[in-house]
Scaffold this active site. Structure first.
Site: not given
Ligand code: AMP
Ligand code: ZN
Length: 114
Positions: A31-32, A88, A97, A101, A103
């Site tokens: 995760d970024i 989520n 996003v 996915h 986590h």
């Molecule tokens: P969610 O809030 O459950 O949709 O999680 C989305 C996750 O994607 C968050 O924890 C972000 O930090 C992560 N995220 C967003 N952009 C990127 C990226 N380019 N590379 C890796 N993780 C990302």
């Protein structure tokens, strides 16, 4: 591929990511914005926007995501200390996003949910 989907772009190598696992169906990357020492995302290569969009055709997918998370947790050495798996869904679930996915969070004591 979902139009302008961030995670589809990661799968297609159009955006950089720290990919730690890939097979025919799944990709896993860091995760970024990590919320724990280990914070990885395990995703299907198929674009599915939310858990609400899962159908009987994806009956095996959640299990594959969880088993991959389990394997990564073991590799990271957090299987015995423990970890948390989260999916989520939509706005009030905290989804930002819109590509399904899982986590994987661990490496510290996790506390409250919600
Ligand atoms: P969610 O809030 O459950 O949709 O999680 C989305 C996750 O994607 C968050 O924890 C972000 O930090 C992560 N995220 C967003 N952009 C990127 C990226 N380019 N590379 C890796 N993780 C990302
Ligand atoms: Zn996508």
């Amino acid at each position: 591929m979902g139009a302008d989907c961030l995670f589809c772009k990661i799968i297609n190598r159009e955006l950089p990511a720290d990919i730690v696992f890939e097979d025919d169906e799944l990709v896993a990357f860091n995760d970024i914005s990590p919320q724990a020492p280990t914070h990885m995302l395990i995703i299907p290569k198929k674009h599915i926007a939310t858990v609400n969009d899962l159908t009987d055709a994806e009956i095996d997918l959640p299990g594959k995501l969880i088993l991959r998370a389990k394997a990564i947790a073991s590799e990271k050495g957090i299987a015995e200390t423990g970890y948390r798996l989260i999916m989520n869904c939509n706005e009030q679930g905290g989804q930002t996003v819109f590509h399904v996915h899982l986590h994987l969070l661990g490496g510290r004591q996790l506390t409250h949910l919600g």
